[in-house]
Design a protein around this motif. Structure first.
Motif, PDB file in Angstrom:
ATOM      1  N   THR A   1     -14.406  94.954  11.705  1.00 34.61           N
ATOM      2  CA  THR A   1     -13.969  93.901  12.638  1.00 34.61           C
ATOM      3  C   THR A   1     -12.473  93.645  12.465  1.00 34.61           C
ATOM      4  OG1 THR A   1     -14.539  92.199  11.012  1.00 34.61           O
ATOM      5  CG2 THR A   1     -16.197  92.690  12.713  1.00 34.61           C
ATOM      6  N   MET A   2     -11.864  93.099  13.528  1.00 35.62           N
ATOM      7  CA  MET A   2     -10.438  92.788  13.460  1.00 35.62           C
ATOM      8  C   MET A   2     -10.149  91.489  14.208  1.00 35.62           C
ATOM      9  SD  MET A   2      -7.223  95.205  14.476  1.00 35.62           S
ATOM     10  CE  MET A   2      -6.984  94.674  16.138  1.00 35.62           C
ATOM     11  N   ASP A   3      -9.265  90.676  13.666  1.00 34.18           N
ATOM     12  CA  ASP A   3      -8.752  89.541  14.442  1.00 34.18           C
ATOM     13  C   ASP A   3      -7.223  89.533  14.315  1.00 34.18           C
ATOM     14  OD1 ASP A   3      -8.266  88.541  11.938  1.00 34.18           O
ATOM     15  OD2 ASP A   3      -9.731  86.925  12.038  1.00 34.18           O
ATOM     16  N   TYR A   4      -6.597  88.503  14.863  1.00 31.60           N
ATOM     17  CA  TYR A   4      -5.129  88.490  14.909  1.00 31.60           C
ATOM     18  C   TYR A   4      -4.567  87.237  14.230  1.00 31.60           C
ATOM     19  CZ  TYR A   4      -5.679  92.209  18.325  1.00 31.60           C
ATOM     20  OH  TYR A   4      -6.022  93.388  18.944  1.00 31.60           O
ATOM     21  N   LYS A   5      -3.609  87.437  13.355  1.00 28.92           N
ATOM     22  CA  LYS A   5      -2.781  86.323  12.828  1.00 28.92           C
ATOM     23  C   LYS A   5      -1.341  86.805  12.984  1.00 28.92           C
ATOM     24  CE  LYS A   5      -5.793  84.043   9.514  1.00 28.92           C
ATOM     25  NZ  LYS A   5      -6.747  84.983   8.900  1.00 28.92           N
ATOM     26  N   VAL A   6      -0.804  86.574  14.164  1.00 28.38           N
ATOM     27  CA  VAL A   6       0.474  87.198  14.530  1.00 28.38           C
ATOM     28  C   VAL A   6       1.642  86.596  13.736  1.00 28.38           C
ATOM     29  CG1 VAL A   6       2.110  87.564  16.436  1.00 28.38           C
ATOM     30  CG2 VAL A   6      -0.346  87.884  16.804  1.00 28.38           C
ATOM     31  N   ASP A   7       2.461  87.481  13.166  1.00 29.33           N
ATOM     32  CA  ASP A   7       3.669  87.065  12.455  1.00 29.33           C
ATOM     33  C   ASP A   7       4.815  87.094  13.466  1.00 29.33           C
ATOM     34  OD1 ASP A   7       5.959  86.833  10.935  1.00 29.33           O
ATOM     35  OD2 ASP A   7       5.811  88.832  10.070  1.00 29.33           O
ATOM     36  N   PRO A   8       5.390  85.900  13.789  1.00 27.13           N
ATOM     37  CA  PRO A   8       6.383  85.855  14.866  1.00 27.13           C
ATOM     38  C   PRO A   8       7.584  86.768  14.639  1.00 27.13           C
ATOM     39  CG  PRO A   8       6.024  83.655  13.908  1.00 27.13           C
ATOM     40  CD  PRO A   8       5.129  84.609  13.165  1.00 27.13           C
ATOM     41  N   ILE A   9       8.001  86.927  13.385  1.00 34.29           N
ATOM     42  CA  ILE A   9       9.208  87.739  13.147  1.00 34.29           C
ATOM     43  C   ILE A   9       8.935  89.212  13.449  1.00 34.29           C
ATOM     44  CG2 ILE A   9      10.856  88.548  11.376  1.00 34.29           C
ATOM     45  CD1 ILE A   9      10.654  85.755  10.142  1.00 34.29           C
ATOM     46  N   ARG A  10       7.845  89.730  12.890  1.00 35.49           N
ATOM     47  CA  ARG A  10       7.557  91.155  13.126  1.00 35.49           C
ATOM     48  C   ARG A  10       7.113  91.399  14.573  1.00 35.49           C
ATOM     49  NH1 ARG A  10       4.268  92.496   7.656  1.00 35.49           N
ATOM     50  NH2 ARG A  10       3.620  90.345   7.986  1.00 35.49           N
ATOM     51  N   GLN A  11       6.462  90.397  15.174  1.00 40.91           N
ATOM     52  CA  GLN A  11       6.065  90.555  16.584  1.00 40.91           C
ATOM     53  C   GLN A  11       7.306  90.674  17.481  1.00 40.91           C
ATOM     54  OE1 GLN A  11       3.078  91.049  17.817  1.00 40.91           O
ATOM     55  NE2 GLN A  11       3.725  91.057  19.944  1.00 40.91           N
ATOM     56  N   GLN A  12       8.293  89.835  17.176  1.00 40.75           N
ATOM     57  CA  GLN A  12       9.529  89.872  17.975  1.00 40.75           C
ATOM     58  C   GLN A  12      10.244  91.221  17.829  1.00 40.75           C
ATOM     59  OE1 GLN A  12      12.431  86.924  16.859  1.00 40.75           O
ATOM     60  NE2 GLN A  12      13.249  86.797  18.922  1.00 40.75           N
ATOM     61  N   ILE A  13      10.240  91.738  16.600  1.00 42.50           N
ATOM     62  CA  ILE A  13      10.858  93.058  16.390  1.00 42.50           C
ATOM     63  C   ILE A  13      10.094  94.103  17.208  1.00 42.50           C
ATOM     64  CG2 ILE A  13      11.388  94.884  14.722  1.00 42.50           C
ATOM     65  CD1 ILE A  13      11.672  92.703  12.548  1.00 42.50           C
ATOM     66  N   ALA A  14       8.762  94.077  17.099  1.00 36.95           N
ATOM     67  CA  ALA A  14       7.935  95.075  17.802  1.00 36.95           C
ATOM     68  C   ALA A  14       8.173  95.016  19.310  1.00 36.95           C
ATOM     69  CB  ALA A  14       6.464  94.845  17.488  1.00 36.95           C
ATOM     70  N   GLU A  15       8.291  93.799  19.841  1.00 36.59           N
ATOM     71  CA  GLU A  15       8.491  93.660  21.293  1.00 36.59           C
ATOM     72  C   GLU A  15       9.867  94.149  21.742  1.00 36.59           C
ATOM     73  OE1 GLU A  15       7.430  89.675  22.440  1.00 36.59           O
ATOM     74  OE2 GLU A  15       5.360  89.995  21.792  1.00 36.59           O
ATOM     75  N   SER A  16      10.803  94.225  20.809  1.00 38.53           N
ATOM     76  CA  SER A  16      12.138  94.705  21.181  1.00 38.53           C
ATOM     77  C   SER A  16      12.194  96.238  21.191  1.00 38.53           C
ATOM     78  CB  SER A  16      13.197  94.139  20.220  1.00 38.53           C
ATOM     79  OG  SER A  16      13.212  94.838  18.990  1.00 38.53           O
ATOM     80  N   TRP A  17      11.155  96.896  20.685  1.00 39.25           N
ATOM     81  CA  TRP A  17      11.136  98.361  20.580  1.00 39.25           C
ATOM     82  C   TRP A  17      10.393  98.960  21.774  1.00 39.25           C
ATOM     83  CZ3 TRP A  17       9.523  99.137  14.706  1.00 39.25           C
ATOM     84  CH2 TRP A  17      10.580  98.719  13.895  1.00 39.25           C
ATOM     85  N   PRO A  18      10.600 100.261  22.024  1.00 41.15           N
ATOM     86  CA  PRO A  18       9.880 100.901  23.138  1.00 41.15           C
ATOM     87  C   PRO A  18       8.359 100.904  22.938  1.00 41.15           C
ATOM     88  CG  PRO A  18      11.658 102.314  22.318  1.00 41.15           C
ATOM     89  CD  PRO A  18      11.531 101.192  21.340  1.00 41.15           C
ATOM     90  N   ASN A  19       7.648 101.112  24.051  1.00 41.48           N
ATOM     91  CA  ASN A  19       6.193 101.344  23.977  1.00 41.48           C
ATOM     92  C   ASN A  19       5.906 102.794  23.616  1.00 41.48           C
ATOM     93  OD1 ASN A  19       5.769  98.754  24.950  1.00 41.48           O
ATOM     94  ND2 ASN A  19       5.681  99.444  27.094  1.00 41.48           N
ATOM     95  N   ALA A  20       6.685 103.699  24.230  1.00 37.53           N
ATOM     96  CA  ALA A  20       6.379 105.130  24.083  1.00 37.53           C
ATOM     97  C   ALA A  20       7.640 105.942  24.351  1.00 37.53           C
ATOM     98  CB  ALA A  20       5.290 105.536  25.078  1.00 37.53           C
ATOM     99  N   ILE A  21       8.116 106.625  23.307  1.00 41.35           N
ATOM    100  CA  ILE A  21       9.347 107.417  23.496  1.00 41.35           C
ATOM    101  C   ILE A  21       8.999 108.842  23.946  1.00 41.35           C
ATOM    102  CG2 ILE A  21      10.721 106.042  21.885  1.00 41.35           C
ATOM    103  CD1 ILE A  21      10.390 108.255  19.794  1.00 41.35           C
TER     104      ILE A  21
END
Ligand code: AKB
Length: 315
Positions: free
Chosen positions: A262-282
């Protein structure tokens, strides 16, 4: 015969790359260096030197003593740690890189260092991200990576140093854990699946990032370093990716083999923001065309291999 010096040899890439290169070129021809020393195979299976890459004299003397003809510079802070300690990241990532390039210039060696998908930013095209495109990262790690790519190009153009590099996506492996990266969730999830049957993801649902299994990353380094220079139009920082995935894709792949996971989410705002600044697929087309890049592992094949090895390692 090659004589290779590796920095950061006890890190995630270094600990596997050192062993692979020792098998290929002979243990005594691969000099592993790291700021730390531990009890691993890397330290005992061939030459090992403790080295702080920001110490330019020690770096030069170590390389000269072993008469190396190749420098593989891996020592660096990853994205999440670099965001917490930006000045340290600048000093280590840039200071270490310029020292490594100077050693290569003075000793006339071949040179490899990894760049990253972190060299892209929010204004970069998110899908099928081209090899040559806008690079305006918003993280210290990204600033280091873009500067590093440019510096490696400069050392090639100005001094003729044979610099080569790859823009790595998140790398997944069961051997040495990564530390301080944004993509680390895709490694942790497998460890937690075996240990607890559950994972809380710090990266949010629907956040796509490029990833690659370590055997493909090691092959990519070796193939690029052995590639005919006449065929390389880019040399430094080739886009390479094996898969574009979000946490729920890894969850589903694990559940095919472990339905109880099973999986749930506890989103870390700092790493989430970094991830969102990166491409989806190069887009890795240039690497495929210029030196034959090809990844063997997709998500399902990688998942089966990770779970098999971690089951043996952890249970
Ligand atoms: C990180 O997450 O910082 C690294 C990378 C993609 O460069 N794994």
């Amino acid at each position: 015969m090659k004589k290779i010096l590796i920095t950061g040899a006890l890190g995630q890439i270094g600990s596997e790359l050192t062993m692979t290169l020792r098998e290929r070129y002979g243990a005594k021809n691969v000099i592993a260096t790291d700021i730390n020393k531990n009890d691993s195979n890397v330290v005992y299976s061939g030459p090992f030197e403790q080295l702080d890459v920001t110490n330019d004299k020690a770096f030069f003397e170590t390389a000269k003593k072993h008469n190396v003809d190749t420098v593989i510079h891996l020592a660096a802070l990853l994205s999440a740690t670099a965001e917490q300690k930006p000045l340290l990241a600048w000093n280590l990532n840039m200071g270490g890189l310029v020292n490594a390039l100077e050693v290569s210039r003075e000793l006339n060696t071949q040179f490899f260092t990894p760049s990253s998908i972190g060299a892209f930013g929010p204004s970069t095209p998110k899908d099928r991200t081209p090899q040559d495109t806008i690079q305006q990262p918003t993280t210290m790690y990204g600033v280091n990576k873009v500067s590093g790519e440019l510096l490696c190009n400069y050392y090639f153009q100005k001094f003729g140093v044979d610099t080569r590099g790859l823009r790595f996506p998140g790398l997944i492996s069961y051997v040495a854990p990564p530390g301080g990266g944004t993509t680390d969730y895709a490694v942790e999830i497998y460890y937690e699946a075996i240990k607890k049957g559950h994972y809380s993801s710090y990266i949010g649902k629907g956040t796509y990032m490029d990833m690659m299994y370590m055997p493909d990353a090691l092959n990519a380094i070796i193939n690029l370093m052995e590639a005919d220079p006449a065929k390389l139009k880019h040399r430094n920082s080739f886009n390479v990716s094996a898969m574009s995935i979000a946490p729920e894709d890894v969850e589903a792949a694990i559940q095919k083999l472990m339905p109880e996971f099973t999986m749930d989410y506890k989103v870390d705002p700092i790493r989430q923001q970094i991830a969102e600044s990166w491409p989806n697929a190069i887009d890795s087309t240039c690497a495929c065309e210029e030196w034959g890049f090809k990844a063997e592992y997709d998500l399902d094949r990688m998942t089966a291999d990770m779970l098999l090895h971690l089951n043996k390692k952890l249970t």
